[in-house]
Design an enzyme around this catalytic site. Structure first.
Site, PDB file in Angstrom:
ATOM      1  CG  ASP A 171     -38.748 -38.319  11.435  1.00 51.67           C
ATOM      2  OD1 ASP A 171     -38.096 -38.252  12.502  1.00 51.67           O
ATOM      3  OD2 ASP A 171     -38.230 -38.645  10.339  1.00 51.67           O
ATOM      4  CE1 TYR A 193     -24.574 -33.620  13.591  1.00 50.36           C
ATOM      5  CE2 TYR A 193     -22.675 -33.360  15.033  1.00 50.36           C
ATOM      6  CZ  TYR A 193     -23.968 -33.787  14.827  1.00 50.36           C
ATOM      7  OH  TYR A 193     -24.680 -34.366  15.860  1.00 50.36           O
ATOM      8  CE  LYS A 199     -26.636 -31.338  15.611  1.00 52.35           C
ATOM      9  NZ  LYS A 199     -28.035 -31.556  15.998  1.00 52.35           N
TER      10      LYS A 199
HETATM   11  N1  NAD Z   1     -26.272 -40.056  18.078  1.00 53.72           N
HETATM   12  C1  NAD Z   1     -25.356 -39.242  18.561  1.00 53.72           C
HETATM   13  O1  NAD Z   1     -24.269 -39.664  18.989  1.00 53.72           O
HETATM   14  C2  NAD Z   1     -25.617 -37.759  18.646  1.00 53.72           C
HETATM   15  C3  NAD Z   1     -24.683 -36.971  19.330  1.00 53.72           C
HETATM   16  C4  NAD Z   1     -24.896 -35.594  19.418  1.00 53.72           C
HETATM   17  C5  NAD Z   1     -26.030 -35.027  18.835  1.00 53.72           C
HETATM   18  N2  NAD Z   1     -26.918 -35.825  18.185  1.00 53.72           N
HETATM   19  C6  NAD Z   1     -28.076 -35.177  17.578  1.00 53.72           C
HETATM   20  O2  NAD Z   1     -29.279 -35.767  18.039  1.00 53.72           O
HETATM   21  C7  NAD Z   1     -30.273 -35.678  17.009  1.00 53.72           C
HETATM   22  C8  NAD Z   1     -30.860 -37.056  16.760  1.00 53.72           C
HETATM   23  O3  NAD Z   1     -29.835 -37.895  16.272  1.00 53.72           O
HETATM   24  P1  NAD Z   1     -29.938 -39.476  16.250  1.00 53.72           P
HETATM   25  O4  NAD Z   1     -28.596 -39.980  16.557  1.00 53.72           O
HETATM   26  O5  NAD Z   1     -31.099 -39.929  17.056  1.00 53.72           O
HETATM   27  O6  NAD Z   1     -30.161 -39.695  14.680  1.00 53.72           O
HETATM   28  P2  NAD Z   1     -31.253 -40.551  13.877  1.00 53.72           P
HETATM   29  O7  NAD Z   1     -30.782 -40.555  12.477  1.00 53.72           O
HETATM   30  O8  NAD Z   1     -31.505 -41.843  14.561  1.00 53.72           O
HETATM   31  O9  NAD Z   1     -32.571 -39.649  14.014  1.00 53.72           O
HETATM   32  C9  NAD Z   1     -32.706 -38.421  13.349  1.00 53.72           C
HETATM   33  C10 NAD Z   1     -34.157 -38.216  12.984  1.00 53.72           C
HETATM   34  O10 NAD Z   1     -34.278 -36.970  12.280  1.00 53.72           O
HETATM   35  C11 NAD Z   1     -35.109 -37.179  11.161  1.00 53.72           C
HETATM   36  N3  NAD Z   1     -34.817 -36.237  10.085  1.00 53.72           N
HETATM   37  C12 NAD Z   1     -33.683 -36.135   9.357  1.00 53.72           C
HETATM   38  N4  NAD Z   1     -33.834 -35.222   8.378  1.00 53.72           N
HETATM   39  C13 NAD Z   1     -35.093 -34.723   8.504  1.00 53.72           C
HETATM   40  C14 NAD Z   1     -35.846 -33.776   7.770  1.00 53.72           C
HETATM   41  N5  NAD Z   1     -35.327 -33.154   6.678  1.00 53.72           N
HETATM   42  N6  NAD Z   1     -37.100 -33.490   8.165  1.00 53.72           N
HETATM   43  C15 NAD Z   1     -37.635 -34.136   9.240  1.00 53.72           C
HETATM   44  N7  NAD Z   1     -36.985 -35.071   9.953  1.00 53.72           N
HETATM   45  C16 NAD Z   1     -35.720 -35.355   9.590  1.00 53.72           C
HETATM   46  C17 NAD Z   1     -34.792 -38.611  10.719  1.00 53.72           C
HETATM   47  O11 NAD Z   1     -35.781 -39.155   9.864  1.00 53.72           O
HETATM   48  C18 NAD Z   1     -34.679 -39.314  12.055  1.00 53.72           C
HETATM   49  O12 NAD Z   1     -35.921 -39.811  12.488  1.00 53.72           O
HETATM   50  C19 NAD Z   1     -29.563 -35.083  15.782  1.00 53.72           C
HETATM   51  O13 NAD Z   1     -29.835 -33.696  15.737  1.00 53.72           O
HETATM   52  C20 NAD Z   1     -28.103 -35.337  16.072  1.00 53.72           C
HETATM   53  O14 NAD Z   1     -27.272 -34.388  15.445  1.00 53.72           O
HETATM   54  C21 NAD Z   1     -26.741 -37.175  18.069  1.00 53.72           C
END
Ligand code: NAD
Length: 257
Positions: free
Chosen positions: A45, A163, A167
């Site tokens: 990360d 986004y 995706k």
């Molecule tokens: N939360 C939701 O409702 C939801 C819904 C659909 C999809 N997602 C997807 O699930 C995944 C996780 O989302 P989340 O909600 O847990 O978000 P979050 O922000 O809590 O976690 C995302 C993680 O990715 C890391 N990250 C971001 N940019 C980075 C980089 N350049 N290099 C390395 N690490 C990086 C961040 O530091 C963080 O730890 C994402 O891909 C998001 O698009 C989330």
């Protein structure tokens, strides 16, 4: 509701899992679940502080984990991280690509920088990491790739053009690798979360207007928790999913039903 208490003892004994974007939110829940089920887990990360906390949490509950800094926007950082992760236990059996960002913005206000930041993190990063990990999986004729897509891979939301596009692209990347690498013993799939309570969605969850609209869209009547995603995602990384290849598994409380 899925909780941290749902788990299958020793399901991943002897497997090394790399969770990119595992410092918090969905990735962190997946890393914790994999470790609890006996995988050796590398969390990669860009957020060093949250990564250290996630690794510490796994270690203090008896799991095996280490953190390696990685910024998926930088090819050199990705290569370095994958080399180091591979050296730790000699291989990577499971790749979970979870890193992702998303920021709502009207299309007419968006510039190239906004577009690139999202598409490069969510999609190009998945290419860079999987491109670096897959050769060793091909060599061993074994590997599981799981990409964190979204309901937005299928249903567009206004003001989220990069986004949505990233995706949708991630799902097609998962499918392409399923076609191209299936004969090498590698499974490639995607997970499509709906609305999950994390840092990413915190501003939305605070908005009464948004929640009023959203609540009616989810037949199960609640927002998901990161643990709701950990089970389906780890299923795709398990032997039970040996014949699952090229799917996008929506985990959205029925939002797309
Ligand atoms: N939360 C939701 O409702 C939801 C819904 C659909 C999809 N997602 C997807 O699930 C995944 C996780 O989302 P989340 O909600 O847990 O978000 P979050 O922000 O809590 O976690 C995302 C993680 O990715 C890391 N990250 C971001 N940019 C980075 C980089 N350049 N290099 C390395 N690490 C990086 C961040 O530091 C963080 O730890 C994402 O891909 C998001 O698009 C989330």
């Amino acid at each position: 509701m899925a909780t941290a208490e749902n788990w299958i003892p020793n399901r991943f004994q002897g497997s090394v899992a790399l969770v990119v974007g595992g410092a918090q939110g969905i990735g962190r829940a997946i890393a914790a679940r994999l470790a609890r089920e006996a995988a050796d887990v590398v969390i990669a990360d860009v957020d060093r502080a949250m990564m250290a906390r996630a690794v510490e949490e796994i270690g203090s509950s008896g799991g095996s984990a280490r953190g390696i800094f990685c910024n998926v926007l930088q090819p050199r950082s990705v290569r370095k991280m994958v080399d180091e992760a591979t050296r730790w236990k000699g291989r990577i059996d499971i790749l979970m690509y979870v890193a992702g960002i998303g920021k709502a913005m009207p299309y007419l206000k968006m510039d190239e920088k906004d577009w690139d930041a999202t598409v490069d993190t969510n999609l190009k990063g998945a290419f860079l990491v999987s491109r670096a990990v897959v050769p060793q999986m091909v060599e061993r004729r074994r590997g599981k790739l799981v990409f964190m897509a979204s309901t937005n891979s299928w249903d567009a939301e206004a003001e989220l053009a990069p986004y949505n596009a990233s995706k949708a692209g991630l799902f097609l990347l998962a499918k392409t690798l399923a076609r191209e690498l299936g004969h090498c013993g590698i499974n490639s799939n995607a997970v499509g979360p709906g609305l999950i309570r994390t840092r990413l969605t915190a501003p939305l969850l605070k908005s009464r207007k948004f929640m009023k609209k959203y609540e009616n869209l989810i037949p199960l009547g609640r927002v998901g928790e990161p643990e709701d995603i950990a089970g389906p995602a780890t299923f795709l990384a398990s032997r039970d999913a040996d014949y699952v290849n090229g799917v996008l598994l929506f985990v959205d409380g029925g939002q797309l039903a």
